[in-house]
Design a protein around this motif. Structure first.
Motif, PDB file in Angstrom:
ATOM      1  N   UNK A  21       9.712  39.896  24.834  1.00 33.96           N
ATOM      2  CA  UNK A  21       8.544  40.566  25.154  1.00 33.96           C
ATOM      3  C   UNK A  21       7.550  40.439  23.867  1.00 33.96           C
ATOM      4  N   UNK A  22       8.017  40.148  22.683  1.00 38.38           N
ATOM      5  CA  UNK A  22       7.415  40.227  21.663  1.00 38.38           C
ATOM      6  C   UNK A  22       6.672  38.847  21.106  1.00 38.38           C
ATOM      7  N   UNK A  23       7.513  37.782  21.651  1.00 38.05           N
ATOM      8  CA  UNK A  23       7.278  36.449  21.510  1.00 38.05           C
ATOM      9  C   UNK A  23       6.301  35.650  22.679  1.00 38.05           C
ATOM     10  N   UNK A  24       5.305  35.403  21.965  1.00 34.35           N
ATOM     11  CA  UNK A  24       4.353  34.541  22.975  1.00 34.35           C
ATOM     12  C   UNK A  24       4.921  33.202  23.472  1.00 34.35           C
ATOM     13  N   UNK A  25       5.269  32.905  24.763  1.00 41.37           N
ATOM     14  CA  UNK A  25       5.654  31.693  25.236  1.00 41.37           C
ATOM     15  C   UNK A  25       4.693  30.474  24.738  1.00 41.37           C
ATOM     16  N   UNK A  26       5.313  29.542  24.335  1.00 41.92           N
ATOM     17  CA  UNK A  26       4.540  28.105  23.918  1.00 41.92           C
ATOM     18  C   UNK A  26       3.978  28.292  22.572  1.00 41.92           C
ATOM     19  N   UNK A  27       3.943  29.367  22.007  1.00 37.46           N
ATOM     20  CA  UNK A  27       3.301  29.482  20.681  1.00 37.46           C
ATOM     21  C   UNK A  27       4.059  29.045  19.518  1.00 37.46           C
ATOM     22  N   UNK A  28       5.353  28.897  19.706  1.00 30.38           N
ATOM     23  CA  UNK A  28       6.129  28.766  18.264  1.00 30.38           C
ATOM     24  C   UNK A  28       7.129  27.367  18.833  1.00 30.38           C
ATOM     25  N   UNK A  29       6.952  26.289  17.862  1.00 27.23           N
ATOM     26  CA  UNK A  29       7.843  25.294  18.186  1.00 27.23           C
ATOM     27  C   UNK A  29       9.335  25.477  18.234  1.00 27.23           C
TER      28      UNK A  29
ATOM     29  N   UNK B 167      23.204  43.408  22.225  1.00 28.06           N
ATOM     30  CA  UNK B 167      22.512  42.025  22.214  1.00 28.06           C
ATOM     31  C   UNK B 167      21.539  41.881  23.251  1.00 28.06           C
ATOM     32  N   UNK B 168      21.704  42.186  24.406  1.00 25.19           N
ATOM     33  CA  UNK B 168      20.580  41.927  25.673  1.00 25.19           C
ATOM     34  C   UNK B 168      19.507  42.948  25.215  1.00 25.19           C
ATOM     35  N   UNK B 169      19.755  44.103  24.927  1.00 25.49           N
ATOM     36  CA  UNK B 169      18.611  44.893  24.485  1.00 25.49           C
ATOM     37  C   UNK B 169      17.607  44.310  23.372  1.00 25.49           C
ATOM     38  N   UNK B 170      18.551  43.727  22.190  1.00 25.37           N
ATOM     39  CA  UNK B 170      17.671  43.134  21.466  1.00 25.37           C
ATOM     40  C   UNK B 170      16.834  42.001  21.798  1.00 25.37           C
ATOM     41  N   UNK B 171      17.523  41.094  22.706  1.00 23.35           N
ATOM     42  CA  UNK B 171      16.705  39.867  23.319  1.00 23.35           C
ATOM     43  C   UNK B 171      15.401  40.238  24.232  1.00 23.35           C
ATOM     44  N   UNK B 172      15.597  41.415  25.051  1.00 26.39           N
ATOM     45  CA  UNK B 172      14.515  41.794  25.695  1.00 26.39           C
ATOM     46  C   UNK B 172      13.200  42.012  24.830  1.00 26.39           C
ATOM     47  N   UNK B 173      13.537  42.782  23.711  1.00 20.86           N
ATOM     48  CA  UNK B 173      12.287  43.193  22.942  1.00 20.86           C
ATOM     49  C   UNK B 173      12.074  41.811  22.396  1.00 20.86           C
ATOM     50  N   UNK B 174      12.585  41.017  21.736  1.00 19.44           N
ATOM     51  CA  UNK B 174      12.290  39.754  21.292  1.00 19.44           C
ATOM     52  C   UNK B 174      11.555  38.859  22.385  1.00 19.44           C
TER      53      UNK B 174
END
Length: 132
Positions: free
Chosen positions: A47-55, A38-45
């Motif tokens: 890194x792939x999500x731009x901060x402040x881009x999605x409400x 779950x932590x590995x998945x969270x790290x990739x997620x």
């Protein structure tokens, strides 16, 4: 009557790590995962999500990699490493991010590092594409 005295103690509660497992190939939910996976998945997620881009995400989720000001490879490597470390340490399951190495080739960069989590350590190598 208004109560007088007393204290209000707020305790931090560790949230469970169990979450949906995302299949990166089919881009679908494929069961559940927990612990280190779950932590590995969270790290990739993160890194792939731009901060402040999605409400849908709070300001603590994601990484600010899309625009890195300044020129020069040394500055870019330092700044990307700092931003990756800051983004990942928002997850309370991650204790440290070590041995960050950024390799820049043209307008693409590859980040390699070790994540130290409460469930164990693991290495990550992820391509990032900052706009400079």
């Amino acid at each position: 009557m208004i109560p007088q005295g007393g204290t209000f103690a707020q305790m931090a509660v560790q949230q469970p790590s169990r979450t949906y497992r995302l299949d990166p190939v089919t881009k679908r939910i494929a069961g559940m995962t927990d612990g280190l996976e779950a932590v590995k998945q969270a790290v990739l997620k993160i890194l792939q999500t731009e901060r402040f881009e999605y409400l849908i995400y709070s300001g603590n989720h994601g990484c600010e990699l899309s625009e890195v000001p300044g020129r020069g490879q040394a500055y870019l490597q330092t700044e990307l490493g700092r931003r990756i470390r800051a983004a990942l340490l928002q997850d309370d399951r991650i204790r440290d991010v070590q041995d960050i190495e950024i390799t820049v080739v043209g307008d693409e960069a590859t980040a390699s590092f070790t994540v130290v989590s409460q469930y164990g350590d693991f290495d990550v190598s992820e391509g990032v594409r900052p706009r400079v």
